[in-house]
Design a protein around this motif. Structure first.
Motif, mmCIF file in Angstrom:
data_model
loop_
_atom_site.group_PDB
_atom_site.id
_atom_site.type_symbol
_atom_site.label_atom_id
_atom_site.label_comp_id
_atom_site.label_asym_id
_atom_site.label_seq_id
_atom_site.Cartn_x
_atom_site.Cartn_y
_atom_site.Cartn_z
ATOM 1 N N THR A 158 0.835 -1.325 -0.205
ATOM 2 C CA THR A 158 -0.033 -0.037 0.336
ATOM 3 C C THR A 158 1.049 1.430 -0.006
ATOM 4 O OG1 THR A 158 -1.633 -1.487 1.349
ATOM 5 C CG2 THR A 158 -1.810 1.356 1.546
ATOM 6 N N SER A 159 2.160 1.447 0.599
ATOM 7 C CA SER A 159 2.883 2.455 0.492
ATOM 8 C C SER A 159 3.356 2.516 -0.920
ATOM 9 C CB SER A 159 3.907 1.850 1.800
ATOM 10 O OG SER A 159 3.076 1.908 2.883
ATOM 11 N N ALA A 160 3.510 1.644 -1.170
ATOM 12 C CA ALA A 160 4.527 1.304 -2.683
ATOM 13 C C ALA A 160 3.346 2.336 -3.358
ATOM 14 C CB ALA A 160 5.132 0.472 -3.589
ATOM 15 N N LYS A 161 2.205 1.706 -3.304
ATOM 16 C CA LYS A 161 1.035 1.753 -4.295
ATOM 17 C C LYS A 161 1.527 3.766 -4.047
ATOM 18 C CE LYS A 161 -2.165 2.477 -7.450
ATOM 19 N NZ LYS A 161 -2.410 1.214 -9.173
ATOM 20 N N LEU A 162 1.024 4.192 -2.961
ATOM 21 C CA LEU A 162 0.876 5.207 -2.415
ATOM 22 C C LEU A 162 1.337 6.458 -3.341
ATOM 23 C CD1 LEU A 162 -0.232 5.287 0.991
ATOM 24 C CD2 LEU A 162 -1.852 6.332 -0.481
ATOM 25 N N LEU A 163 3.127 6.281 -3.132
ATOM 26 C CA LEU A 163 4.066 7.013 -3.867
ATOM 27 C C LEU A 163 4.249 6.933 -5.191
ATOM 28 C CD1 LEU A 163 7.118 4.674 -1.958
ATOM 29 C CD2 LEU A 163 6.687 7.367 -1.720
ATOM 30 N N THR A 164 3.275 5.929 -5.734
ATOM 31 C CA THR A 164 3.446 5.742 -7.283
ATOM 32 C C THR A 164 1.379 6.677 -7.331
ATOM 33 O OG1 THR A 164 1.235 3.740 -7.821
ATOM 34 C CG2 THR A 164 3.737 3.465 -7.337
ATOM 35 N N MET A 165 1.316 7.065 -6.775
ATOM 36 C CA MET A 165 0.251 7.939 -6.758
ATOM 37 C C MET A 165 0.389 9.477 -6.256
ATOM 38 S SD MET A 165 -2.481 5.794 -4.625
ATOM 39 C CE MET A 165 -4.788 6.860 -5.064
ATOM 40 N N GLY A 166 1.852 9.854 -6.293
ATOM 41 C CA GLY A 166 2.484 10.860 -5.896
ATOM 42 C C GLY A 166 2.100 11.696 -4.264
ATOM 43 N N LEU A 167 2.440 10.497 -2.922
ATOM 44 C CA LEU A 167 3.243 11.396 -2.407
ATOM 45 C C LEU A 167 4.146 10.508 -2.021
ATOM 46 C CD1 LEU A 167 0.980 11.816 0.651
ATOM 47 C CD2 LEU A 167 1.699 9.216 1.053
ATOM 48 N N ARG A 168 5.102 12.055 -1.287
ATOM 49 C CA ARG A 168 6.148 12.676 -0.481
ATOM 50 C C ARG A 168 5.920 12.045 0.797
ATOM 51 N NH1 ARG A 168 6.139 10.147 -4.719
ATOM 52 N NH2 ARG A 168 6.468 10.872 -6.998
ATOM 53 N N PRO A 169 6.150 11.140 1.006
ATOM 54 C CA PRO A 169 7.010 11.139 2.488
ATOM 55 C C PRO A 169 8.149 11.860 3.010
ATOM 56 C CG PRO A 169 5.794 8.959 2.071
ATOM 57 C CD PRO A 169 6.308 9.605 0.741
ATOM 58 N N ARG A 170 8.419 12.048 4.079
ATOM 59 C CA ARG A 170 9.955 12.338 4.516
ATOM 60 C C ARG A 170 10.977 10.913 3.842
ATOM 61 N NH1 ARG A 170 13.751 12.473 8.562
ATOM 62 N NH2 ARG A 170 13.038 11.128 9.569
ATOM 63 N N ARG A 171 10.593 10.075 4.717
ATOM 64 C CA ARG A 171 10.543 8.739 4.526
ATOM 65 C C ARG A 171 10.123 7.672 4.162
ATOM 66 N NH1 ARG A 171 16.504 8.313 6.033
ATOM 67 N NH2 ARG A 171 17.814 10.895 5.755
ATOM 68 N N THR A 172 10.314 7.081 3.067
ATOM 69 C CA THR A 172 9.671 5.218 3.712
ATOM 70 C C THR A 172 10.712 4.632 3.532
ATOM 71 O OG1 THR A 172 8.286 6.244 2.163
ATOM 72 C CG2 THR A 172 8.110 4.132 1.987
ATOM 73 N N ALA A 173 9.357 3.229 4.784
ATOM 74 C CA ALA A 173 10.404 1.640 4.961
ATOM 75 C C ALA A 173 9.247 1.087 4.785
ATOM 76 C CB ALA A 173 10.627 2.356 6.309
ATOM 77 N N LEU A 174 9.905 0.603 3.682
ATOM 78 C CA LEU A 174 9.439 -1.081 3.222
ATOM 79 C C LEU A 174 10.133 -2.401 3.267
ATOM 80 C CD1 LEU A 174 8.724 0.349 -0.360
ATOM 81 C CD2 LEU A 174 7.469 0.985 0.984
ATOM 82 N N CYS A 175 8.695 -3.301 4.700
ATOM 83 C CA CYS A 175 9.302 -3.690 4.882
ATOM 84 C C CYS A 175 8.499 -6.013 4.933
ATOM 85 C CB CYS A 175 8.587 -4.151 6.944
ATOM 86 S SG CYS A 175 9.931 -2.388 7.404
ATOM 87 N N GLY A 176 8.943 -6.526 4.676
ATOM 88 C CA GLY A 176 8.480 -7.716 4.490
ATOM 89 C C GLY A 176 7.698 -7.567 2.697
ATOM 90 N N MET A 177 8.678 -7.280 2.318
ATOM 91 C CA MET A 177 8.373 -6.793 0.064
ATOM 92 C C MET A 177 9.601 -7.058 -0.465
ATOM 93 S SD MET A 177 5.792 -6.843 -1.658
ATOM 94 C CE MET A 177 4.891 -6.550 -0.499
#
Length: 253
Positions: free
Chosen positions: A112-131
């Motif tokens: 879901t985090s990756a999907k949000l990034l592709t939708m234009g969301l830009r957090p300060r930092r992102t951790a993708l765990c177990g993926m």
């Protein structure tokens, strides 16, 4: 017992999501998204990861997806349009008036985090765990596995590849009708759109976790990503203190 404060926030369609929060109200916000059929308590609170971030001064915000934890699990198919989980998180960010924040996701939360990034969301930092890289592209196969698990929930025997998935769903109190509707709501991810994103990303995965493909490959394919390995399988890695330590180190940079 958790010392998290739980509130229920209504989405535009009326579905209420449970949102657990820990840490100082004026701390830097970190939004943490749990895995499929799990919840905030199991992924983030029980083994101390949220507590470590709160102790480091972060305001830890842990929503539970619809159909999960203490959130609503409606049986109306209209409650599950394509990519509803990503849309829910976007609405929550707006409702909480979050501007600068970090984003952490485990398994489905990472997808879901990756999907949000592709939708234009830009957090300060992102951790993708177990993926892993393949896990962002082969959702049809994973979806069918879990639908089969739902279909077998009353008859599955130990030794069947679906046994532990069924046991986990039952332990977590997952509603099978709502779960089936949710599983069919996940849209495809444009992985090519991820490769050039300039948000700093940590790809964190258990050393024995291949459930979602190759995590090192995922890190290699993202412009600003690095890979961190901790002990464990897909299920056991969330019990490791190393997970919380890695999050504190990365988000505290």
């Amino acid at each position: 017992m958790s010392d998290a404060v739980v509130t229920h926030i209504a989405m535009p369609d009326g579905v209420k999501l449970a949102v657990h929060q820990m840490g100082p109200e004026d701390g830097a916000p970190v939004l943490m998204l749990h895995g499929l059929f799990s919840n905030a308590e199991t992924n983030w609170i029980k083994y101390g990861h949220a507590g470590r971030l709160a102790e480091a001064g972060f305001r830890v915000i842990m929503p539970e997806f619809r159909v999960h934890g203490q959130s609503d699990a409606p049986h109306d198919p209209a409650a599950y349009p394509t990519d509803i989980l990503a849309d829910d998180i976007l609405h929550l960010i707006e409702m909480l008036a979050l501007e600068s924040f970090d984003l952490v996701g485990f398994s489905l939360g990472a997808r879901t985090s990756a999907k949000l990034l592709t939708m234009g969301l830009r957090p300060r930092r992102t951790a993708l765990c177990g993926m892993g890289w393949q896990g962002l592209q082969e959702w049809d196969r994973r979806r069918q596995f879990f639908i089969d698990a739902i279909d077998k929930r009353e008859t599955v025997k130990r030794g069947d590849e679906h046994f532990f998935a069924v046991a986990f769903m039952k332990t977590q109190g997952i509603d099978p009708v709502a779960a089936r509707l949710l599983l069919n709501s996940f849209g495809d991810i444009d992985v090519e759109a991820l490769t050039d994103i300039d948000t700093p990303i940590m790809v964190l995965c258990g050393s024995e976790d291949q459930d979602n493909g190759s995590a090192p490959m995922l890190a290699q394919n993202l412009a600003q990503a690095h890979y961190v390995e901790i002990p464990g399988t897909h299920m056991s890695s969330v019990t490791e203190k190393a997970l919380g330590a890695a999050l504190v180190a990365f988000l505290g940079e």
